[in-house]
Every structure is written in structure tokens, then in C-alpha cells.
Design a protein around this motif. Sequence first.
Motif, PDB file in Angstrom:
ATOM      1  N   ARG A 414       5.934  -9.618   6.328  1.00 32.65           N
ATOM      2  CA  ARG A 414       5.625 -10.766   5.467  1.00 32.65           C
ATOM      3  C   ARG A 414       4.169 -10.743   5.011  1.00 32.65           C
ATOM      4  NH1 ARG A 414       8.830 -14.336   9.812  1.00 32.65           N
ATOM      5  NH2 ARG A 414      10.941 -14.215   8.916  1.00 32.65           N
ATOM      6  N   TYR A 415       3.248 -10.460   5.936  1.00 34.93           N
ATOM      7  CA  TYR A 415       1.835 -10.455   5.567  1.00 34.93           C
ATOM      8  C   TYR A 415       1.498  -9.251   4.684  1.00 34.93           C
ATOM      9  CZ  TYR A 415       0.980 -14.311   8.785  1.00 34.93           C
ATOM     10  OH  TYR A 415       1.001 -15.530   9.405  1.00 34.93           O
ATOM     11  N   THR A 416       2.121  -8.118   4.965  1.00 35.83           N
ATOM     12  CA  THR A 416       1.885  -6.944   4.122  1.00 35.83           C
ATOM     13  C   THR A 416       2.410  -7.175   2.717  1.00 35.83           C
ATOM     14  OG1 THR A 416       2.071  -5.498   6.072  1.00 35.83           O
ATOM     15  CG2 THR A 416       2.228  -4.448   3.925  1.00 35.83           C
ATOM     16  N   LEU A 417       3.552  -7.879   2.605  1.00 28.99           N
ATOM     17  CA  LEU A 417       4.102  -8.195   1.287  1.00 28.99           C
ATOM     18  C   LEU A 417       3.139  -9.089   0.499  1.00 28.99           C
ATOM     19  CD1 LEU A 417       6.457  -8.057  -0.723  1.00 28.99           C
ATOM     20  CD2 LEU A 417       7.480 -10.022   0.471  1.00 28.99           C
ATOM     21  N   ASP A 418       2.600 -10.104   1.162  1.00 30.58           N
ATOM     22  CA  ASP A 418       1.621 -10.971   0.496  1.00 30.58           C
ATOM     23  C   ASP A 418       0.376 -10.181   0.082  1.00 30.58           C
ATOM     24  OD1 ASP A 418       3.302 -13.125   0.831  1.00 30.58           O
ATOM     25  OD2 ASP A 418       2.338 -13.816   2.682  1.00 30.58           O
ATOM     26  N   GLN A 419      -0.057  -9.307   0.977  1.00 34.64           N
ATOM     27  CA  GLN A 419      -1.241  -8.495   0.682  1.00 34.64           C
ATOM     28  C   GLN A 419      -0.981  -7.548  -0.486  1.00 34.64           C
ATOM     29  OE1 GLN A 419      -2.602  -6.304   4.088  1.00 34.64           O
ATOM     30  NE2 GLN A 419      -4.594  -5.837   3.191  1.00 34.64           N
ATOM     31  N   LEU A 420       0.238  -7.001  -0.554  1.00 38.68           N
ATOM     32  CA  LEU A 420       0.583  -6.087  -1.639  1.00 38.68           C
ATOM     33  C   LEU A 420       0.563  -6.800  -2.994  1.00 38.68           C
ATOM     34  CD1 LEU A 420       1.584  -3.288  -2.551  1.00 38.68           C
ATOM     35  CD2 LEU A 420       3.927  -4.098  -2.141  1.00 38.68           C
ATOM     36  N   ARG A 421       1.054  -8.023  -3.022  1.00 37.40           N
ATOM     37  CA  ARG A 421       1.034  -8.782  -4.281  1.00 37.40           C
ATOM     38  C   ARG A 421      -0.400  -9.002  -4.761  1.00 37.40           C
ATOM     39  NH1 ARG A 421       5.439 -12.990  -1.846  1.00 37.40           N
ATOM     40  NH2 ARG A 421       7.341 -11.824  -2.401  1.00 37.40           N
ATOM     41  N   SER A 423      -2.913  -7.129  -3.974  1.00 37.27           N
ATOM     42  CA  SER A 423      -3.470  -5.828  -4.316  1.00 37.27           C
ATOM     43  C   SER A 423      -3.027  -5.389  -5.710  1.00 37.27           C
ATOM     44  CB  SER A 423      -3.036  -4.781  -3.285  1.00 37.27           C
ATOM     45  OG  SER A 423      -3.539  -3.508  -3.605  1.00 37.27           O
ATOM     46  N   GLU A 424      -1.769  -5.661  -6.049  1.00 34.46           N
ATOM     47  CA  GLU A 424      -1.297  -5.317  -7.394  1.00 34.46           C
ATOM     48  C   GLU A 424      -2.069  -6.092  -8.460  1.00 34.46           C
ATOM     49  OE1 GLU A 424       2.851  -5.148 -10.029  1.00 34.46           O
ATOM     50  OE2 GLU A 424       2.877  -5.860  -7.946  1.00 34.46           O
ATOM     51  N   ALA A 425      -2.310  -7.362  -8.174  1.00 32.58           N
ATOM     52  CA  ALA A 425      -3.103  -8.167  -9.116  1.00 32.58           C
ATOM     53  C   ALA A 425      -4.520  -7.615  -9.239  1.00 32.58           C
ATOM     54  CB  ALA A 425      -3.140  -9.620  -8.646  1.00 32.58           C
ATOM     55  N   ALA A 426      -5.082  -7.138  -8.119  1.00 32.33           N
ATOM     56  CA  ALA A 426      -6.424  -6.561  -8.153  1.00 32.33           C
ATOM     57  C   ALA A 426      -6.456  -5.286  -8.978  1.00 32.33           C
ATOM     58  CB  ALA A 426      -6.902  -6.279  -6.726  1.00 32.33           C
ATOM     59  N   VAL A 427      -5.398  -4.470  -8.878  1.00 30.12           N
ATOM     60  CA  VAL A 427      -5.336  -3.239  -9.669  1.00 30.12           C
ATOM     61  C   VAL A 427      -5.301  -3.566 -11.151  1.00 30.12           C
ATOM     62  CG1 VAL A 427      -3.915  -1.236 -10.251  1.00 30.12           C
ATOM     63  CG2 VAL A 427      -4.301  -1.836  -7.861  1.00 30.12           C
ATOM     64  N   GLN A 464      -5.791   1.562  -2.343  1.00 29.68           N
ATOM     65  CA  GLN A 464      -5.335   0.503  -1.434  1.00 29.68           C
ATOM     66  C   GLN A 464      -3.924   0.057  -1.779  1.00 29.68           C
ATOM     67  OE1 GLN A 464      -6.755  -3.583  -2.014  1.00 29.68           O
ATOM     68  NE2 GLN A 464      -7.472  -3.573   0.125  1.00 29.68           N
ATOM     69  N   TYR A 465      -3.620  -0.025  -3.055  1.00 27.73           N
ATOM     70  CA  TYR A 465      -2.284  -0.441  -3.493  1.00 27.73           C
ATOM     71  C   TYR A 465      -1.222   0.554  -3.015  1.00 27.73           C
ATOM     72  CZ  TYR A 465       1.517  -1.644  -6.714  1.00 27.73           C
ATOM     73  OH  TYR A 465       2.730  -1.991  -7.254  1.00 27.73           O
ATOM     74  N   ALA A 466      -1.505   1.842  -3.134  1.00 33.10           N
ATOM     75  CA  ALA A 466      -0.553   2.855  -2.681  1.00 33.10           C
ATOM     76  C   ALA A 466      -0.359   2.772  -1.165  1.00 33.10           C
ATOM     77  CB  ALA A 466      -1.038   4.246  -3.078  1.00 33.10           C
ATOM     78  N   ARG A 467      -1.454   2.582  -0.431  1.00 34.27           N
ATOM     79  CA  ARG A 467      -1.346   2.481   1.033  1.00 34.27           C
ATOM     80  C   ARG A 467      -0.512   1.272   1.441  1.00 34.27           C
ATOM     81  NH1 ARG A 467      -5.519   1.140   3.390  1.00 34.27           N
ATOM     82  NH2 ARG A 467      -7.095   0.980   1.757  1.00 34.27           N
ATOM     83  N   LEU A 468      -0.686   0.166   0.760  1.00 35.96           N
ATOM     84  CA  LEU A 468       0.068  -1.042   1.107  1.00 35.96           C
ATOM     85  C   LEU A 468       1.548  -0.893   0.758  1.00 35.96           C
ATOM     86  CD1 LEU A 468      -2.457  -3.813   0.065  1.00 35.96           C
ATOM     87  CD2 LEU A 468      -1.685  -3.269   2.380  1.00 35.96           C
ATOM     88  N   LYS A 469       1.850  -0.201  -0.334  1.00 33.50           N
ATOM     89  CA  LYS A 469       3.260   0.045  -0.654  1.00 33.50           C
ATOM     90  C   LYS A 469       3.916   0.884   0.444  1.00 33.50           C
ATOM     91  CE  LYS A 469       3.184   1.732  -4.854  1.00 33.50           C
ATOM     92  NZ  LYS A 469       3.765   2.286  -6.096  1.00 33.50           N
TER      93      LYS A 469
END
Length: 527
Positions: A414-421, A423-427, A464-469
Motif C-alpha cells: 500500500r505504501y509503495t503504491l502511494d509512493q509510486l503515484r 513518483s510518477e507525478a514527479a517524473v 526512482q520511478y523504475a525502482r518503485l515499479k
Amino acid sequence: MASRRVFLHRALLGSGLLLGLGGCAPVGPDFTGPGEAKLPKGWRKRRAKDPRLARWWKVYGDRRLDRLIEAAWRQNLDLKAAGLRILQARAALGISEGMAYPQLQQLSGSATISDDNRAPHSLRSGSLSFDLGWELDLWGKYARGTESARAQLYAAVASYDAILVSVLAEVARNYISYRTAQERIAYARRNIAIQEYVVRVTEIQFNSGNVSELDMQQARTQLHSTRGAVYELKLSKIRARNALAMLLGLNPTEVEGYLGRSRPADRLDRFAKRQNGTIQIEQGKGSILGSSLIPTPRFDPRRPIDAELITRRPDVRAAEYLAHSRSAQIGVAQADLYPSFSLLGSIQYGKTSLSLSKIGVVAGPSFAWNIFQYGRIKNHVRLQDALFEESLVQYNKTVLGAVHEVSYALDNYRYTLDQLRESEAAVRASVRAFNISIRQYNDGLVSYQRLLNSVEKLTRYQDQYARLKGALATQVALLYKALGGGWQIARGGRYLSEETVRRMKERTDWGKMLEREQVILPRGWGG
């Protein structure tokens, strides 16, 4: 002759009385289970089968992963060793079951020749005897031993399942790591293409006298740093590939056929276009984010957890079977506190060169009682009881560990999913910032430091986005591992390969134990 009949009649009568006593209940405790498992109150016991759990890797929709999973199940060396431990447990159970029958059945014979010079003829003699001894299982010593061995067999099957669950999860984890490294390399190469463009622009500006050499050298420093990072990512990809090869029982180069080849888009014109004399990175489907190399799982973390899945985990089942085996060993030890009764018999045939042949029959009951053992037997019983209690503690520890694994995997997802969202916005924001900064830099509106900062953030946020995915995809595999999914794939399949069976048959007489139907895990075992 009449006296022999009386003897046999009395012997048989005594033996019949002992056989009549053979219906006594086995001593020792009857195992009724390890007790109620302590599970979180919010987890409901639905007893519903989750169709995805048995083949959870299908949620990724990746055919290459499916092939790797299938190969690992059939080729993994740890699984092959676990299959042989099942065979060992079956042989041990056969030994225990054999103790319920006469323990001594021995045929022996001898022949002698005596030559005396003073006698006119040499003396020849021969004898043949068949001895039978049967300790009756009045107190259930051998029955408890068989019960313990059968529980050990079930524990060996559950341990096989537990290893299978871990192997499949490790295959998925390393496959995701391999794809994650590929995607990070793809992002790095795309950023290298961008940085090469920035270096060329900076060199032109320097040659025109518009910027200092410091700007040009900073651009080159960033480019070389990004290029150097690619080699570290290649090593990460190699480590994941080698781990997969180990899990599949292959050499590193042999596993590449399962992984395939993929060439990431690293040419600048594939994800950027020129506008007004400068480049602009695409932000739609053909953007630098591109199509993902990392498998994306179809998973809903809001589904409630079935508490029954925890107690059906293979390692939890193995702990329960080991506790059952320990419980039965208490009865084995307690049986030594009581007298043992046996039936003994012997048929003897003898003949010498100077006399006629003789046949002798000896039969009757006997008993033995270990008295004055100075506490040895009682302390053995106490030892087995303490070992049983320890196995219950280990069972509860295994359940608690399973609960923690599931809870942590859910929270992590759940936390990784939130972090990924985020991170995508940051990209996307960093892409937009780069497009603005490169255009304004060419127009002389901003300094090179602003451009350098936007390039650096673009590179960092994409990696970072790739690592989180990859982390998110990995958490799904770890969650299904925590729930004990995947062992079902082995039901109806062989736990010993045909090659292993062939080698063992060439060495040893295995009877029917290695026939095809005997080395297949029944679908009803486990779960």
C-alpha cells in the motif's frame, strides 16, 4: 508324543491369552491439534478458495515468467532434494509398519565334520532351525511409532510445499529484479541521449563565448556520471540472471533463452521532438516513460485476508505435523514403563551320520520388564514431553511469523503504491521542467545551473520511478508467498524425476515404491 501334544496345547493357550490382550489402547496422549492459532481479529475465517492463490504469478500476465515458474518447479535442486526426503520418510514409515509383525523370523543352519583317527568312521552332523519372535504391541509402542512416522511423512510433504512456495516467489522476485534493471538501464540510456544533446549545446555556447568553460565541464561531468551508472545497473541485471539460473538448476548463459532479448529505446528521436530549434521530451504514450518492461500485477489490496490461509501455509502445516510426531513419541517412551510380552517359537531339525534325524519344537510366551532403571525410562518420557511442548511453541512461532509476513507485505504494498503515484507525478513534472529550462536556456533567459538542475532531477526521478515499479511488483510476489500460495502446482505431479527414478532402480531393489503412481503427490495431500 502325548506329552508333546500337551506342551503344544499349553503353549498355544498361553499365546492365545496374550493375543487376546492385544486390543489394549495405546498409552500416551492422543494428538488433537496444536490448539487455536492466534490470528488478527480483523481477518475473517471465510474458508473460501482464492483461485488466484494456486497460480498467483498469473496476475502479472507475463508468459516468460510463466515459463520460468514451470521450469523451476521441475528443475530446482532444492525441490529435488526435498522430494528425496519424502521418499526417505516413506521408507521410514515402512520400517515402522513392519514392527507390527513378528520382529524375529530367522532361518539358520550348520554342518560339522569330525575326523578321529581312532574311530573307524568320521562323524558328520547337520542342523536346521527356524526361529520366530513376536513382541506383542499391548501398550501401543509400535502403533505410536507408526503414527509418529506417518506424521513425519506428512511433514516431509509439507516441507516440500514450503520450499516450492519459496522457490516460486524467488523466481518471480529475481525476474522482476532483472526487468527492473533493464528498465533502469533504458531510462539511463535515454537520459544519456538527452545529456549528450545538452553537452553539444553547451559546447556550441562555449565556442561562441556565451558561457564559461565551467558550464561545459559540468555538463560533461553529469554525462560521464550517468554513463558510469549504467555499468552498475548491468551488474544488477547479471546478478538477477545468475540467481534465476541457480533457481532453475542451469548455467547462467542457459537461462537467457527464457528471458529473451529486449532493446530499449535509447535514441533521442524516439522519445523527443524538435520545436523552435530545441528538443522537447514527449509526455504522452510515446514519452520517456515509455512502455514498461517490468510486469505489472493485477492486484487489489482492499480484498480481506482469509485467516484460514495462514493455517494452511505449508510451513505451518509442517510445524503441526512435527508436533503430532513428537506427541506420538511420548507414547513410545511410556510403553517402556510396562512389561513386554512376546511369543517365541523354534522348529529345529538335526541329523548325524550315527543317528536318525530329530525334529524339535519349542514354543511359548515370555515377558520382560525393565525394573530398577533408576529413572532412565521416566526421564526419557519427560524428555519426549518437553520436546513435544517445544514443538507447540515452534508452531505458534511459525503462525506468528506468518501473520507478520502477511501484515508487512500488505502495508509495504500500500505504501509503495502511494509512493509510486507520487513518483510518477514527479517524473512528469521533471519532464515539463526540463522542456521549459532547455528552451529558456537556448533563449538566454536562464543560467546553465537551472538547466543542469532540471537534467539532474529528471535522471534521478526516472530511476526512482523504475525502482518503485519493481518494488511494487515484488511486493505482490512476497504477499502471495506470505499467504503460502503456489504449492498447489505440484499436486498430480512427480516429486521425483524420471532420471532420478531410473538411477535409483539401477542401484537398489525399490519394489513398487518408485512406480509412477507412487512418486506422484496426490491431490488430496495438504491444504
